[in-house]
Design an enzyme around this catalytic site. Structure first.
Site, PDB file in Angstrom:
ATOM      1  N   ALA A  41       0.805  -1.270  -0.035  1.00  0.00           N
ATOM      2  CA  ALA A  41       0.094  -0.008   0.077  1.00  0.00           C
ATOM      3  C   ALA A  41       0.958   1.270   0.007  1.00  0.00           C
ATOM      4  O   ALA A  41       0.640   2.374  -0.709  1.00  0.00           O
ATOM      5  CB  ALA A  41      -1.045  -0.027   1.219  1.00  0.00           C
ATOM      6  N   ARG A  78      -5.523  -0.997  -8.707  1.00  0.00           N
ATOM      7  CA  ARG A  78      -5.670  -2.073  -7.363  1.00  0.00           C
ATOM      8  C   ARG A  78      -7.043  -1.507  -6.592  1.00  0.00           C
ATOM      9  O   ARG A  78      -6.565  -0.516  -6.041  1.00  0.00           O
ATOM     10  CB  ARG A  78      -4.470  -2.134  -6.884  1.00  0.00           C
ATOM     11  CG  ARG A  78      -3.307  -2.857  -7.573  1.00  0.00           C
ATOM     12  CD  ARG A  78      -2.345  -3.636  -6.889  1.00  0.00           C
ATOM     13  NE  ARG A  78      -2.931  -4.888  -6.486  1.00  0.00           N
ATOM     14  CZ  ARG A  78      -2.216  -5.607  -5.518  1.00  0.00           C
ATOM     15  NH1 ARG A  78      -0.942  -4.975  -4.885  1.00  0.00           N
ATOM     16  NH2 ARG A  78      -2.817  -6.682  -4.718  1.00  0.00           N
ATOM     17  N   CYS A 121       3.044 -11.706   4.600  1.00  0.00           N
ATOM     18  CA  CYS A 121       3.074 -10.903   3.258  1.00  0.00           C
ATOM     19  C   CYS A 121       4.229 -10.042   3.712  1.00  0.00           C
ATOM     20  O   CYS A 121       5.266 -10.311   4.265  1.00  0.00           O
ATOM     21  CB  CYS A 121       1.819 -10.131   2.949  1.00  0.00           C
ATOM     22  SG  CYS A 121       1.816  -9.492   1.445  1.00  0.00           S
ATOM     23  N   ASP A 131      -3.901  -2.813   3.879  1.00  0.00           N
ATOM     24  CA  ASP A 131      -4.046  -1.995   2.705  1.00  0.00           C
ATOM     25  C   ASP A 131      -5.134  -1.150   2.865  1.00  0.00           C
ATOM     26  O   ASP A 131      -5.372   0.008   2.367  1.00  0.00           O
ATOM     27  CB  ASP A 131      -4.503  -3.264   1.746  1.00  0.00           C
ATOM     28  CG  ASP A 131      -3.052  -3.888   0.993  1.00  0.00           C
ATOM     29  OD1 ASP A 131      -2.608  -3.040   0.466  1.00  0.00           O
ATOM     30  OD2 ASP A 131      -3.061  -5.000   1.615  1.00  0.00           O
TER      31      ASP A 131
END
Ligand code: RUB
Length: 349
Positions: free
Chosen positions: A22, A63, A135, A204
């Protein structure tokens, strides 16, 4: 209307995840908007505004689950619009310079926020804490590096993060920072959770309810943490709050290409990009011909949701630049730190 090449190139890179996460996406989008203004051949400031509006829309569509990018672009557009309206006699060049100064100030603010989050986050980790992460998040890397610098020597386990293996990038960066780091497949989470003192993830998007939208697998990890009474922390700037959820809008959830799941994960092979992320070519050297190389069988639907939503009740706290925030308070804190919903009006000529 002229279309800035830099914007289209970045849009393609974001879609392909050459630019991921992000914060990186938001920063790159802001930089591209500044560059587009500088390269523009617009004759009037309102023409430039229209070009920037189109550029922002192109970037935002890359996105859908990235409110930080939307927030940053919307702030820049709002500033541009205000400049056009309040300084009608100023030139395109003057507007472009003013926008550049504004965007640079926003980027510096983002840097300061992460430094502050790193400080607050490190304070939450005890000496030698065992941290389980998921992640790749620049924010959690900053927290863990800071903890290491403070001599807390955390031990970190990174989950690989199928299908694109962003966890390997985290593992690499932490190992390079001298942090004791292990890597495990996502499905080892149930076994590893009992050894963890804290689970740390990035964000995010954060919704009006305080729910967290982050890389797929985060929700499962939060459930596990809850079941094992392990603290579940999310390190995120308030800028990740999505003000549109305040009006009941559901955070859009990106569904990515099935080929990422059935085919090769792009981080699975070694070969560095400028961002330090590994690439894997479809039939790259060392790739064994096998199931991965076969087309998806007829009649099989491969699912690839990129993100999931973790309910606020499973989150111990958000580590923000304003301090440690209970999930139920986050929308309030974020609302008072920024204006909220965007104004994307056309200039009346
Ligand atoms: C990345 C991801 C990260 C957040 C936070 O997903 O889910 O946890 O973006 O990152 P993807 P940061 O690889 O699909 O973009 O803290 O750097 O903003």
């Amino acid at each position: 209307m002229a279309k800035a090449r830099i914007v289209s190139e970045l849009a393609a890179d974001i879609k392909a995840l050459k630019v991921q996460g992000a914060r990186r996406i938001a920063r790159a989008a802001l930089e591209a908007l500044t560059a587009a203004a500088q390269e523009s051949k617009a004759k009037t400031t309102s023409e430039l505004y229209d070009e920037l509006l189109a550029a922002a829309r192109e970037l935002e569509q890359t996105r859908p689950t990235e409110p930080m990018m939307r927030n940053a672009l919307e702030d820049a557009l709002r500033y541009t619009l205000a400049f056009c309206r309040s300084h009608p006699a100023r030139s395109v060049r003057e507007l472009s310079r003013a926008l550049q100064a504004h965007d640079q100030q926003m980027l510096r603010q983002m840097d300061r926020s992460v430094e502050t989050i790193a400080r607050y986050g490190a304070a939450e980790l005890g000496d030698g804490a065992h941290v389980l992460v998921h992640c790749h998040s620049t924010t959690i890397v900053a927290v863990l590096r800071r903890a290491q610098e403070e001599g807390k020597h955390p031990t970190v386990t990174c989950l690989e993060t199928r299908p694109l293996f962003q966890g390997r990038l985290t593992a690499r960066q932490l190992a390079e920072a001298g942090i004791e780091t292990s890597l495990a497949v996502d499905s080892a989470a149930g076994t590893l959770i009992s050894k963890a003192d804290v689970v740390l993830v990035g964000a995010d998007a954060i919704t009006a309810e305080g729910d967290l939208v982050n890389k797929i697998g985060t929700h499962t990890l939060a459930q596990l943490s809850f079941a094992h009474a392990v603290r579940f922390l999310c390190a995120a700037e308030l800028y990740k709050y999505d003000p549109l959820t305040r009006w009941g809008r559901a955070e859009p959830m990106e569904e990515r290409d099935a080929g990422e799941v059935w085919g090769d994960g792009r981080y699975a092979r070694e070969s560095r990009t400028e961002t330090g992320i590994n690439h894997r070519s479809k039939h790259g050297s060392g790739t064994k011909q096998g199931e991965d190389d076969l087309p998806i069988p007829d009649g099989l639907r491969v699912l690839n949701p990129a993100f999931d939503r973790t309910p606020a009740r499973l989150i111990s706290a958000y580590i923000t630049e304003a301090g440690l925030c209970p999930p139920a308070q986050l929308a309030l804190w974020a609302g008072s730190s920024r204006g909220g919903g965007a104004e994307k009006t056309k200039i009346n000529r």
